[in-house]
Design a protein around this motif. Sequence first.
Motif, short mmCIF file in Angstrom:
data_model
loop_
_atom_site.label_atom_id
_atom_site.label_comp_id
_atom_site.label_asym_id
_atom_site.label_seq_id
_atom_site.Cartn_x
_atom_site.Cartn_y
_atom_site.Cartn_z
N UNK A 182 36.63 49.12 9.22
CA UNK A 182 37.59 49.75 9.63
C UNK A 182 38.57 51.11 9.63
N UNK A 183 37.03 51.87 8.25
CA UNK A 183 37.38 52.90 7.52
C UNK A 183 37.12 53.54 8.95
N UNK A 184 35.95 53.37 9.66
CA UNK A 184 35.68 54.24 10.77
C UNK A 184 36.44 54.35 11.48
N UNK A 188 41.26 58.43 7.46
CA UNK A 188 42.49 58.99 6.45
C UNK A 188 42.30 57.72 5.09
N UNK A 189 42.53 56.83 5.37
CA UNK A 189 43.41 56.12 4.10
C UNK A 189 42.20 55.56 3.42
N UNK A 190 40.96 55.85 3.20
CA UNK A 190 39.80 55.70 2.89
C UNK A 190 39.59 54.44 2.12
N UNK A 198 45.80 48.99 -3.39
CA UNK A 198 47.86 49.89 -3.06
C UNK A 198 46.31 51.04 -4.93
N UNK A 199 45.97 51.63 -4.31
CA UNK A 199 45.82 52.81 -5.48
C UNK A 199 46.52 54.00 -4.85
N UNK A 205 48.35 58.43 1.39
CA UNK A 205 47.93 58.62 2.99
C UNK A 205 49.33 57.49 3.95
N UNK A 206 49.77 56.49 3.57
CA UNK A 206 50.92 55.86 4.31
C UNK A 206 51.83 56.42 4.48
N UNK A 207 52.03 57.75 3.16
CA UNK A 207 53.67 58.14 3.56
C UNK A 207 53.36 59.23 4.16
#
Length: 230
Positions: A182-184, A188-190, A198-199, A205-207
């Motif tokens: 799902x990264x593909x 942008x969330x890496x 929760x890095x 990226x969520x913000x």
Amino acid sequence: MLKLRYSEYEFECGTDEAGRGCLAGPVTAAAVISPLRFGQENGTHLIEKYFELLNDSKQLSEKVRFELRPIIEETAFSFAVTHIYNVEIDEINILNASMKAMQESILKLKRIPNYIIVDGNRPLNGKLGLIQKNGKIFTPKETELLKSIPTTSIVKGDSKYVSIAAASVLAKTYRDDYMNQIHEEFPMYNWKQNKGYPTKEHREAIAKYGTTKYHRMTFRLLPDQLKLDL
């Protein structure tokens, strides 16, 4: 050295989960019935490597985990893996979802075990037959079957018993595969790197980009000082 058995039962199953603390993606569990005996039929070289490398998945490098996975699958008497996705996690909460993922994996095994050992300090069958709209709904027969199997929770069991350690490796690697996939879709969330945990990078990226269909909306996605416009 890891122990082969906790009980005296012939078909003992170990189970564990991965991804419980993530902000996105599934919680994934595996169940493993180790071989009744480790002998020549399993391959001496494979067994030596199995015991040399196997440990709690959190103590292993990604390379070693993926090296172990085919060995575990080849030598196990039976194994199964289950993803519980974020929508279901949001409905029944992460603790129940983690337990349900392990329960579903047990039901998928080619033979129902005589005994279950689970990593942690909570009873595996504390809640069964949850009323829900998403995911698998257990039949009364499946619920009674799970309740009938004796179970022991073992703190740090993934560093003590072969079957739990093997389950932890399968759960972690199969979940990593899913997050890489799902990264593909949302690079942008890496997630290929952080796997949904929760890095700082993930939360930034969520913000910036908001949430996706894979995020767990009942989780604290951002610190209190940062709010999402939903």
